[in-house]
Design an enzyme around this catalytic site. Structure first.
Site, PDB file in Angstrom:
ATOM      1  N   LYS B 116      -6.889  -9.334   0.588  1.00 52.33           N
ATOM      2  CA  LYS B 116      -7.226  -8.183   1.436  1.00 52.33           C
ATOM      3  C   LYS B 116      -8.703  -8.134   1.844  1.00 52.33           C
ATOM      4  CE  LYS B 116      -3.126  -6.106   1.102  1.00 52.33           C
ATOM      5  NZ  LYS B 116      -2.562  -6.875   0.037  1.00 52.33           N
ATOM      6  N   GLU B 200     -12.081   2.249   0.589  1.00 52.27           N
ATOM      7  CA  GLU B 200     -12.061   2.628   2.003  1.00 52.27           C
ATOM      8  C   GLU B 200     -11.984   4.133   2.119  1.00 52.27           C
ATOM      9  OE1 GLU B 200      -8.499   0.959   3.552  1.00 52.27           O
ATOM     10  OE2 GLU B 200      -9.378  -1.011   3.853  1.00 52.27           O
ATOM     11  N   HIS B 235       5.328   3.876  -0.579  1.00 57.51           N
ATOM     12  CA  HIS B 235       4.949   2.704   0.190  1.00 57.51           C
ATOM     13  C   HIS B 235       6.108   1.755   0.458  1.00 57.51           C
ATOM     14  CE1 HIS B 235       0.668   3.777   0.047  1.00 57.51           C
ATOM     15  NE2 HIS B 235       0.972   4.216  -1.166  1.00 57.51           N
ATOM     16  N   ARG B 292       4.689 -13.284   7.915  1.00 54.32           N
ATOM     17  CA  ARG B 292       6.111 -13.632   7.783  1.00 54.32           C
ATOM     18  C   ARG B 292       6.920 -12.779   8.746  1.00 54.32           C
ATOM     19  NH1 ARG B 292       7.253  -8.701   5.406  1.00 54.32           N
ATOM     20  NH2 ARG B 292       5.668  -8.023   3.946  1.00 54.32           N
TER      21      ARG B 292
END
Lengths: 178, 446
Positions: B116, B200, B235, B292
């Site tokens: 990430k 963040e 999520h 993907r």
């Protein structure tokens, strides 16, 4: 399932004293050969072939329902064939490998009987092997993996030809434990 | 084009790839665990190879077994589907080393986008907007507090190697940040064997809007519009739609261009998805890139008319993309509901068991991607998703109405599923008005 296979099942039942033999492939190919009236509950997808006593049997047509994910009602369409009653002995023992009687491949790859082409095979039918003895090689990703016997015994049959592909769990040898 | 492709997956996606291969005249090889011998993907493929026992770690996740299966069947390429080894750079590399084509991007791209921190850096360099935050790993609480001072609260601490919501912690104050930082680190260390975290600004009530991209080996990259995947539970996406009710033509163009810019910058040459957070004020920020094909790709196929799997296979074989950006048009509206063998009444706990009866809906605008059949055993070893229902209509309202009647028609007996939950969501006012965000499910009463 092919006609010849069904014929073999019928022959098997005829030459034995077992009531019925059922073979399942996938969930739609299920064939049961039986001598007497089968159990009251017949699976919706089972085709039942009755074996009249000692009479030549015309192999019944195999009409497995068309397999498909899409048609919602598949699987419930195929009605159970009406079993004709019959009596007599039958044999079972289709291709049941009794557990522990085979050496199975632990990996996917190519089966080799010998360490190199033309070399002496690791084992021959009739050989007595001890636990840990290399019985063959399965090659995968250019790596030669030695497959070992997991028990002492006598090799009674080799089930795979040299240089043939094998999958996980595939029986390679029949072994009679000692 | 390839002559034979091995599919390194199971379930509906393995079937989906086999279907694409059949239409392209490509032979197929299925691999399966001992538990999956009677699976549809095994049945539909031309050949099949057993690669291990039921546990994925000993079958679908063993790269040597999968590659050996390709070798003994003389397959030329491997399609990884999604999950399992689809984003495993080592597997992609091992395929190349064995002379097999991995149907996906180059290993170094998988590697780079899987990290990430690195992905964020590369997107910043490409001019793709990112959420303000630390430009790399944050090593201490003091450093974390400093970053938060610059971005402003609330902030979110995320594991660099994370995904699926694990290793994430929100903090609304300095005090909260201290514990959130340590907890995220500990969680990351356990879940991903890496305690590298970054920070963040936390965007409140954002939408999850992702752009489907498609690249080839001739330097072309196009985007196929967005998917709104805001309806998530912990999520995990439950329902996806395209287009997003919050995206107009101008925003779509800007988000699409940003995604293409990012993909071009890294030399992307396969199917992929660039995920953005879309803030209520219309600002969007890069979250991550999935290298993907995704579960929800059918909604994009419905509104664009392109077969993404066939396109993905063709570009892996070296062909050019069959269409240009200016040809891509969004027609109507599509919704996908993921039908999982889970009990929504009991906290969505998985409900393995035997599917006794299946009746799939049909009629105009309905597509079903599923691998279940009467007698199918939902195994605790694998993912609980058992079907995807996709509804396509001329408008969002029509798509919703179609989905509603499709879910009324749907019959799955034997295992509880998420169908009643989907019906409740579809019937709810906020959903019908398109007023959703990633926290919607958490506060949803039904």
């Amino acid at each position: 399932m092919r006609i010849e296979e069904i014929r073999r099942l019928i022959d098997m039942v005829q030459g034995s004293d077992v009531d019925e033999v059922e073979v399942t492939r996938w969930w739609v190919h299920r064939v049961r050969v039986t001598r007497r009236a089968p159990r009251a509950v017949v699976d919706g997808q089972t085709q039942v072939y009755a074996v009249p006593p000692a009479a030549p049997v015309a192999a019944a047509p195999v009409a497995a329902p068309a397999p498909s994910v899409a048609p919602p009602d598949q699987g419930v369409v195929a009605p159970a064939a009406t079993p004709a009653p019959a009596t007599a002995p039958a044999v079972e023992e289709a291709e049941q490998e009794q557990e522990g009687l085979t050496i199975n491949s632990p990996i996917v790859g190519t089966f080799y009987v010998a360490p190199s082409p033309g070399a002496e095979p690791f084992v021959q039918v009739g050989d007595h092997v001890t636990r840990g003895k290399t019985v063959c090689i399965v090659e995968a990703m250019k790596i030669m993996n030695e497959i070992e016997a997991e028990q002492d015994g006598v090799i009674i049959e080799r089930l795979v030809d040299d240089a043939e592909p094998v999958e996980f769990g595939q029986p390679l040898f029949k072994i009679r434990p000692s | 084009m390839f002559g034979k492709v091995l599919i390194a997956n199971r379930g509906e996606i393995a079937l989906r790839v086999i279907r694409a291969c059949k239409e392209l005249g490509i032979e197929t090889v299925a691999v399966h665990s001992e538990a999956d011998l009677e699976s549809l993907h095994v049945r539909m493929a031309d050949e099949h190879v057993c690669i291990g026992p039921a546990a994925s770690a000993q079958s679908y996740l063993v790269k040597e077994q999968v590659i050996a299966a390709a070798e003994i069947t003389n397959a030329e390429a491997i399609h990884p589907g999604y999950g399992f080894m689809a984003e495993n750079a080592e597997f992609a590399e091992a395929c190349h080393a064995s002379g097999l084509v991995f149907i996906g991007p180059k290993p170094e791209i998988i590697q780079g986008m899987g990290d990430k921190v690195q992905a964020r850096k590369r997107m910043v360099a490409a001019g793709v907007p990112v959420v303000p935050g630390s430009d790399g790993p944050v090593g201490s609480v003091e450093e974390a507090l400093q970053v938060a001072k610059e971005t402003g609260f609330p902030v979110i601490v995320k594991a660099s190697a994370g995904g699926g919501g694990r290793g994430m912690r929100v903090a609304r104050s300095s005090k909260e940040l201290k514990s959130a930082f340590e907890m995220a680190r500990a969680e990351a260390s356990v879940a991903f064997s890496s305690d590298v975290v970054y920070i963040e600004r936390f965007v409140e009530k954002p939408r999850h809007v992702e752009i489907q991209i498609m690249g080839d080996q001739h330097g072309h990259v196009v985007h196929l519009g967005e998917r709104d995947c805001s309806l998530q539970r912990r999520h995990q996406k439950l329902l996806e739609e395209s287009p997003s009710p919050a995206v107009d033509d101008d925003l779509r163009r800007r988000m699409g261009e940003a995604a293409v810019r990012g993909a071009e910058a890294i030399g992307y040459d396969s199917a992929g998805t660039v995920e953005f957070l879309l803030a209520p004020d219309g600002e969007f920020y890069f979250m991550e890139m999935n290298t993907r094909i995704q579960v929800e790709h059918p909604v994009t196929e419905a509104v664009t008319g392109y077969d993404l799997i066939k396109e993905q296979i063709a570009v892996a074989a070296g062909e050019k993309l069959s269409f240009r950006q200016e040809e891509v048009a969004i027609r109507g509206h599509a919704i996908e509901c993921r039908i999982n063998a889970e009990s929504p009444e009991h906290g969505f706990r998985p409900t393995p068991g035997v599917v006794e009866l299946v009746y799939f809906p049909g009629g105009p605008g309905i597509r079903i991607d599923s691998h279940i059949y009467p007698g199918f055993v939902v195994s605790p070893h694998y993912d609980s998703m058992i079907a995807k229902v996709i509804a396509h209509g001329a408008t969002r309202d029509e798509a919703i109405a179609r989905m509603q009647r499709a879910l009324e028609e749907l019959i799955i007996e034997g295992v509880p599923t998420t169908t009643p939950f989907h019906r409740a969501v579809l019937a709810s006012r906020p959903f019908q008005r398109g007023e959703i965000h990633t926290g919607f499910i958490e506060g949803f009463e039904w």
